[in-house]
Design an enzyme around this catalytic site. Structure first.
Site, short mmCIF file in Angstrom:
data_model
loop_
_atom_site.label_atom_id
_atom_site.label_comp_id
_atom_site.label_asym_id
_atom_site.label_seq_id
_atom_site.Cartn_x
_atom_site.Cartn_y
_atom_site.Cartn_z
N CYS A 111 53.87 48.49 4.18
CA CYS A 111 52.77 48.44 5.14
C CYS A 111 53.29 48.43 6.59
O CYS A 111 54.40 48.91 6.85
CB CYS A 111 51.86 47.25 4.87
N ASP A 163 49.40 38.24 5.78
CA ASP A 163 48.11 38.01 6.43
C ASP A 163 47.73 36.54 6.30
O ASP A 163 47.14 35.97 7.21
CB ASP A 163 47.05 38.93 5.81
#
Ligand code: RUB
Length: 295
Positions: free
Chosen positions: A125, A194
């Site tokens: 990512c 996250d």
């Protein structure tokens, strides 16, 4: 820019990565504070609180965003005029934003020390924090290369590859399904996060848990680079970290009759598969999260 435009950009991933999302959320809150038309202070605060809730809901799996906004809202003066409250919002937004930036700088320095010379580093990512580690390692004179996944469905890995190449670091882009082939060839894995739960599990872009399983199988260390502002205090109360499910059109624009499409944005890397969480407080064991989170 209007606050609503910024929130839309957060929702549709024009702004992505936990750090960028938190900073944009803070800016949106500040814009909301200046846009609210209200006669009384109490009305102003009520409206700002509901706007803050809407901003938090833009990305459900983002404790950094939630913590940042709760921090600002919790520090507004108990008395005074609307202007006093607006000034306080602006000040606290600045303070928290600086805090996030300095935390990432520190993580960059600490994380860079874990990249050996001539290493091959695997990532997934796009993480602003991992980018800072690469930047610092390069500045420290380390020679290393990076392998990154394209990261379906939104291809954030392309941004990673572009930025790494821009730092003059050799980089290879692969499809997500080639992860096992290339984790075998790497020395270590570094991913962002996250959310960090109270038990030390980490929530990151979908596919992270598969990469962690492969890293375990291949006996490669897997580090998570994430500031303590990503700890979700709700998980300590027993709530599970919510996993955002995104629109099916991100996977395909085609109408496939009789086909159900699922698009979870994140998955969970178990604490026991993480060699260390690189935070601004230092390299810590995921199992010790609840202890160091209080400091
Ligand atoms: C991005 C993602 C990243 C973390 C990194 O997901 O999972 O690894 O957000 O955070 P999305 P940071 O593209 O859905 O936002 O940038 O703070 O390191």
């Amino acid at each position: 820019m209007e606050a609503a435009v910024l929130v839309r950009k957060i929702k549709n991933l024009e702004i992505q990565g936990a750090k960028a999302v938190a900073l944009a959320g803070l800016d949106a809150l500040n814009l909301c504070a200046s846009e609210i038309k209200s006669n009384g202070r109490n009305g102003f605060l009520r409206t700002l609180e509901s706007k803050s809730k809407l901003i938090k809901e833009a990305r459900p799996t983002e404790p950094a965003l939630k913590n940042a906004l709760s921090f600002v809202m919790g520090r507004l003066p108990k008395a005074g005029t609307i202007e006093d409250a607006q000034k306080a919002v602006a000040l606290e937004v600045r303070n928290f934003s600086k805090n996030i930036e300095s935390s990432i700088k520190k993580i960059g320095e600490i994380g860079a020390r874990r990249i050996p010379n001539k290493a091959v580093v695997f990532t997934h990512c796009h993480s602003n924090t991992v980018m800072e580690i690469f930047r610092c390692a390069k500045k420290d004179g380390k020679k290393f290369e990076v392998i990154c996944t394209e990261t379906r469905p939104m291809n954030q890995g392309l941004l990673t590859a572009k930025q790494v190449a821009g730092m003059q670091i050799p980089v290879t882009l692969i499809v997500d399904s080639a992860a096992r082939t290339f984790v075998k060839k790497c020395d270590l894995v570094i991913i962002g996060a996250d959310a960090i739960t109270s038990t030390g599990d980490v929530v990151n872009k979908v596919g992270s848990s598969t990469i962690a399983l492969i890293a375990e199988e291949q006996k490669k260390p897997l580090y998570v680079a994430a500031g303590t502002h990503k700890i979700d205090p709700e998980t300590a109360k027993g709530f599970l970290e919510p996993i955002e499910e995104r629109p099916a059109k991100e996977i395909t624009a085609k109408k496939l009759k009789g086909v159900k499409i699922r698009n979870p944005a994140f998955d969970v890397v178990a604490a026991n598969r993480i060699s260390g969480i690189i935070t601004e407080l230092g390299m810590v064991a995921p199992q010790s999260v609840s202890r160091w989170a209080k400091n």
